[in-house]
Design a protein around this motif. Sequence first.
Motif, short mmCIF file in Angstrom:
data_model
loop_
_atom_site.label_atom_id
_atom_site.label_comp_id
_atom_site.label_asym_id
_atom_site.label_seq_id
_atom_site.Cartn_x
_atom_site.Cartn_y
_atom_site.Cartn_z
N THR A 108 0.86 -1.18 0.00
CA THR A 108 0.00 0.00 0.00
C THR A 108 0.90 1.23 0.00
OG1 THR A 108 -0.07 0.15 2.42
CG2 THR A 108 -1.76 -1.22 1.36
N ARG A 109 0.30 2.41 -0.01
CA ARG A 109 1.08 3.63 0.13
C ARG A 109 1.80 3.61 1.48
NH1 ARG A 109 -2.56 7.93 0.52
NH2 ARG A 109 -4.34 6.50 0.55
N SER A 110 3.07 3.93 1.47
CA SER A 110 3.87 3.87 2.68
C SER A 110 4.03 5.26 3.31
CB SER A 110 5.24 3.28 2.36
OG SER A 110 5.87 4.02 1.32
N VAL A 111 4.72 5.28 4.42
CA VAL A 111 4.96 6.53 5.15
C VAL A 111 6.33 7.08 4.76
CG1 VAL A 111 5.30 7.50 7.45
CG2 VAL A 111 3.48 5.83 7.06
N ASN A 112 6.42 8.39 4.56
CA ASN A 112 7.69 8.99 4.17
C ASN A 112 8.57 9.26 5.39
OD1 ASN A 112 6.70 11.34 5.38
ND2 ASN A 112 6.16 12.29 3.43
N ASP A 113 9.71 9.90 5.18
CA ASP A 113 10.66 10.14 6.27
C ASP A 113 10.11 11.08 7.33
OD1 ASP A 113 12.46 8.52 4.98
OD2 ASP A 113 13.53 10.17 3.99
N GLN A 114 9.09 11.87 6.98
CA GLN A 114 8.47 12.78 7.94
C GLN A 114 7.29 12.14 8.67
OE1 GLN A 114 9.14 13.99 4.58
NE2 GLN A 114 11.13 14.50 5.54
N GLY A 115 7.08 10.84 8.42
CA GLY A 115 6.00 10.14 9.10
C GLY A 115 4.63 10.38 8.50
N ARG A 116 4.59 10.92 7.29
CA ARG A 116 3.31 11.19 6.63
C ARG A 116 3.04 10.17 5.54
NH1 ARG A 116 3.70 17.81 5.80
NH2 ARG A 116 3.74 18.34 8.04
N LEU A 117 1.77 9.84 5.36
CA LEU A 117 1.37 8.88 4.35
C LEU A 117 1.59 9.48 2.96
CD1 LEU A 117 0.09 6.01 4.25
CD2 LEU A 117 -2.13 7.15 4.00
N ARG A 118 2.29 8.76 2.11
CA ARG A 118 2.53 9.24 0.75
C ARG A 118 1.23 9.26 -0.06
NH1 ARG A 118 7.49 6.04 1.35
NH2 ARG A 118 9.30 7.41 1.11
N ASN A 119 1.23 10.06 -1.12
CA ASN A 119 0.07 10.14 -2.01
C ASN A 119 0.08 9.06 -3.08
OD1 ASN A 119 -1.01 12.45 -0.77
ND2 ASN A 119 0.37 13.78 -1.93
N GLU A 120 1.18 8.31 -3.18
CA GLU A 120 1.29 7.29 -4.22
C GLU A 120 2.17 6.16 -3.73
OE1 GLU A 120 2.94 9.50 -7.45
OE2 GLU A 120 4.89 9.77 -6.48
N ILE A 121 2.07 5.03 -4.39
CA ILE A 121 2.96 3.90 -4.15
C ILE A 121 4.23 4.16 -4.95
CG2 ILE A 121 3.30 1.42 -4.51
CD1 ILE A 121 0.30 1.05 -4.07
N VAL A 122 5.37 4.13 -4.27
CA VAL A 122 6.63 4.48 -4.92
C VAL A 122 7.42 3.20 -5.24
CG1 VAL A 122 6.72 6.73 -3.80
CG2 VAL A 122 7.79 4.77 -2.67
N VAL A 123 8.48 3.38 -6.01
CA VAL A 123 9.22 2.23 -6.51
C VAL A 123 9.84 1.42 -5.38
CG1 VAL A 123 11.39 3.49 -6.85
CG2 VAL A 123 10.88 1.48 -8.27
N ASP A 124 10.25 2.07 -4.29
CA ASP A 124 10.82 1.33 -3.17
C ASP A 124 9.81 0.39 -2.53
OD1 ASP A 124 13.29 2.46 -3.50
OD2 ASP A 124 13.06 3.96 -1.92
N ASP A 125 8.53 0.75 -2.58
CA ASP A 125 7.49 -0.14 -2.05
C ASP A 125 7.45 -1.45 -2.84
OD1 ASP A 125 6.68 1.80 -0.18
OD2 ASP A 125 5.34 2.74 -1.65
N ILE A 126 7.66 -1.35 -4.15
CA ILE A 126 7.65 -2.54 -5.00
C ILE A 126 8.97 -3.31 -4.89
CG2 ILE A 126 7.38 -3.40 -7.37
CD1 ILE A 126 4.84 -2.19 -6.16
N ARG A 127 10.06 -2.58 -4.81
CA ARG A 127 11.37 -3.24 -4.75
C ARG A 127 11.55 -4.09 -3.49
NH1 ARG A 127 14.98 1.87 -6.92
NH2 ARG A 127 14.71 1.47 -9.17
N LYS A 128 10.87 -3.72 -2.42
CA LYS A 128 11.03 -4.50 -1.20
C LYS A 128 10.45 -5.91 -1.35
CE LYS A 128 6.87 -2.84 1.23
NZ LYS A 128 6.39 -2.03 2.37
#
Length: 373
Positions: A112-132
């Motif tokens: 799903t959409r993950s949390v960024n470095d500031q602890g906020r939910l991202r607006n999109e699924i990013v490539v690192d979410d898939i690479r994991k």
Amino acid sequence: MSDHTPSPDQAPGAPHPRETVQLIGQDAAQQAFLTAYNSDRLHHGWLLTGPRGVGKATLAWRIAQFLLATPPSDDTGLFGAPPPPGTLDIDLDHPITHRIHAGAEPGLAAITRSVNDQGRLRNEIVVDDIRKLGRFFGLSSADGGRRVVIVDSADEMNVSAANALLKMLEEPPARTTLLLISHQPSRLLPTIRSRCRTLRLAPLDPDDMQAALAQTNTEVFGQTDHLAALAAGSVGNAVRLINLGGLELYAELIAILGTLPRLDRQRALKLAETAAQRGAAEKFDLLLSLIDIALSRLALTGATGAAPMPEAALNEAETLTRLSGSPRQARHWAEVAALITARTRHGQAVNLDPASLVLDTVFKIQEIAGHSR
């Protein structure tokens, strides 16, 4: 994700899809998957499509639980192959069920959409979410069992994430099933769609809607016809409407439209102020959606010569028929709907004051109502 961060794959006020015991109103989609499974035609990629809130995520979690808890057909055991399963149901006491509910099943990955470095939910699924997923496949390959990936929703992947997932669909790991949830499949890469088999889920009828709402422990106090009209067969929409006071908001919107062309400005101002209250971001977004619905129902009334049924608010049919009584007016309201939707979404994007945006929208509708008489 912190306890204060909303889960992007869970409707507010409803249980998480992995905890939903029964999928209601989607027997055809469930049977289509079972038929493929029992025919040894289990595709490695599945695209679950349909409107929001009709059970796509619940079906994905049911399929995942079924696949992980059901021995492969080539595992005949001591007593030969078991009979083909006739349902996706898995016992609530099964170890797989317990591990999935606890978020501890090693054969399942949920993207799903993950949390960024500031602890906020991202607006999109990013490539690192898939690479994991590479790490997931590496760790889970040792036991040789099945693996399931759920992407909720695939529409939210950015370009890099979509291309990374496409590579997995083109060269899927052994014994792996990818389940992609999509509310708007047209937004996906054509190559992703072409490498998946599609399961389409339909809006629920009123009886199934009531049964599904009961399962979420959401209480409906009357106005079931109004709720059915606004929710459009989506349990997720219905839960949102109930929890955010959507039925009352729409009723007030229709009452204000009923004063046109001589707008009751005080009522319009009061409605706009509900969108400006502290912490009212969800209600503001819902109000804009309800304005879209009202305009669409106005256009439909003029086009068909009758207001849509059931009514979504008291006296709605009378108001819609008076404001849109001909195909000419229907075309006019359809054009207005597109214009106002674009205006409100732009206003949201540039962070205009919510109350001002709602009031401006209502005034625009008043102007158009006067011209369309």
